[in-house]
Write an enzyme that holds these catalytic residues in place. Structure first.
Site, PDB file in Angstrom:
ATOM      1  N   ASP A   1     -10.564   3.571   4.464  1.00 40.46           N
ATOM      2  CA  ASP A   1     -10.993   2.170   4.414  1.00 40.46           C
ATOM      3  C   ASP A   1     -12.522   2.065   4.459  1.00 40.46           C
ATOM      4  O   ASP A   1     -13.077   0.975   4.293  1.00 40.46           O
ATOM      5  CB  ASP A   1     -10.400   1.399   5.608  1.00 40.46           C
ATOM      6  CG  ASP A   1      -9.345   0.395   5.177  1.00 40.46           C
ATOM      7  OD1 ASP A   1      -9.219   0.163   3.957  1.00 40.46           O
ATOM      8  OD2 ASP A   1      -8.661  -0.156   6.057  1.00 40.46           O
TER       9      ASP A   1
ATOM     10  N   GLN B   1      -4.349  -0.746   9.868  1.00 35.61           N
ATOM     11  CA  GLN B   1      -4.251  -2.088   9.284  1.00 35.61           C
ATOM     12  C   GLN B   1      -4.857  -3.131  10.233  1.00 35.61           C
ATOM     13  O   GLN B   1      -4.491  -3.198  11.405  1.00 35.61           O
ATOM     14  CB  GLN B   1      -2.794  -2.423   8.966  1.00 35.61           C
ATOM     15  CG  GLN B   1      -2.599  -3.772   8.291  1.00 35.61           C
ATOM     16  CD  GLN B   1      -3.219  -3.844   6.887  1.00 35.61           C
ATOM     17  OE1 GLN B   1      -3.193  -2.871   6.128  1.00 35.61           O
ATOM     18  NE2 GLN B   1      -3.812  -4.980   6.555  1.00 35.61           N
TER      19      GLN B   1
ATOM     20  N   LYS C   1       0.848  -1.208   0.000  1.00 31.88           N
ATOM     21  CA  LYS C   1       0.000   0.000   0.000  1.00 31.88           C
ATOM     22  C   LYS C   1       0.881   1.255   0.000  1.00 31.88           C
ATOM     23  O   LYS C   1       0.616   2.217  -0.721  1.00 31.88           O
ATOM     24  CB  LYS C   1      -0.910   0.004   1.242  1.00 31.88           C
ATOM     25  CG  LYS C   1      -2.061  -0.999   1.142  1.00 31.88           C
ATOM     26  CD  LYS C   1      -2.772  -1.197   2.478  1.00 31.88           C
ATOM     27  CE  LYS C   1      -3.805  -2.310   2.359  1.00 31.88           C
ATOM     28  NZ  LYS C   1      -4.483  -2.624   3.625  1.00 31.88           N
TER      29      LYS C   1
END
Ligand code: NAP
Length: 281
Positions: free
Chosen positions: A120, A97, A53
């Site tokens: 997200d 994460q 990422k």
């Protein structure tokens, strides 16, 4: 023979568009676009995901604001890092994460991310905005699946789509996005009776159950489109929730693992990051 849907190529095209968009944003606003990835602990799979990422966002001209915390970091310590990033104007998006170490309350930490930086799309506010079909940031994997179907020229209006899995991360938001595109959506889960009977009715089967090779030839009708979200490490490399060898001959189109949904998820993360920067200006 089925056509293989090339997620790698589609993701590359999205990342190129994001790069152009980031350049334009910088020259018009004189502001940078930044992504903060927060990694707690040393889960090897999470390390791999965060590394790619960060690499791909840097390639798209997005600044890297990575934060690394030890596996024994407490709730307050992680919360303080998120609060600091939330206040930082150079940070357009914050990605926590997952999974977090078990002693941490993931939901509470996710909800500290302001919805405008929730790249997200997992905060309670983002979920509410999605449910209302109001402007906001959507979860990346469902966005990537929709983008893949769009790139394939598939009109979702009226088609029968069966989603296998109802997680907050994939199944549930995906079902809502498909519904907003006027698909006729069925959501299945671990208590669904006779999964194959349900999935065999589908024009599009999307497998996100997290069970290797759950979907076999008996689950798919002839000519269906199959999207495989699952990622599992096996002795033969990465495999999905779909038994590709058995299922692909029956389908009209199918995504491979790797090279299908995975690269699209990261591409949509980058797209959400520039989108977040625009929301904040
Ligand atoms: P998850 O949170 O474990 O959710 C799995 C879902 O599947 C649950 O809703 C569960 O039902 C359902 N399920 C379990 N067994 C089932 C069965 N036999 N029949 C039908 N449904 C069943 O997993 P997730 O986070 O959504 O991820 C799913 C998979 O996608 C994993 O392999 C993950 O690694 C992968 N993934 C890939 C990407 C990517 O970029 N390609 C992104 C995210 C996730 P219940 O709700 O009843 O328990």
């Amino acid at each position: 023979m089925a056509q293989i849907i090339d997620g790698k190529a589609a993701a590359g095209r999205i990342r190129d568009l994001v790069k152009d968009d980031v350049d334009k944003f910088r020259s018009v606003t004189h502001r940078t676009v930044g992504l903060a990835t927060v990694l707690v602990g040393d889960d090897p799979a999470s390390e791999v995901y965060v590394t790619s990422k960060r690499r791909l966002s840097r390639q798209a001209g997005i600044e890297d604001h990575h934060r690394r915390l030890s596996a024994d970091a407490g709730q307050d310590e992680v919360a303080a890092v998120i609060d600091e990033l939330a206040e930082d104007d150079a940070v357009s998006g914050i990605l926590l994460q997952l999974p977090l170490p078990k002693h941490l309350d993931s939901k509470a930490l996710i909800d500290r991310i302001p919805w405008q930086k929730d790249v997200d799309g997992l905060t309670t506010t983002s979920a509410g905005l999605l449910a209302r079909n109001a402007p906001g940031l959507r979860p990346c994997t469902p966005l990537g699946i929709l983008a893949l179907l769009r790139a394939e020229g598939i009109d979702l209006s009226g088609v029968s789509a069966v989603v296998v899995g109802r997680s907050e991360l994939v199944g549930k938001p995906l079902a809502q996005l498909l519904l907003q595109q006027n698909a006729t959506v069925t959501v299945t889960h671990s208590r669904t009776r006779d999964l194959a009977t349900v999935t065999r009715t589908a024009d599009i089967v999307i497998a996100a159950a997290g069970i290797p090779h759950l979907i076999g030839a008996e689950h798919v009708k002839a000519g269906a489109i199959v999207i495989d979200v699952g990622i599992h490490r096996s002795a033969n490399g990465l495999i999905g929730d779909v038994d590709f060898e058995a299922v692909s001959p029956i389908t009209s189109r199918i995504t491979p693992v790797p090279g299908g949904v995975g690269p699209m998820t990261i591409a949509e993360l980058l797209r959400n990051t520039i989108q977040a920067a625009k929301i904040q200006t």
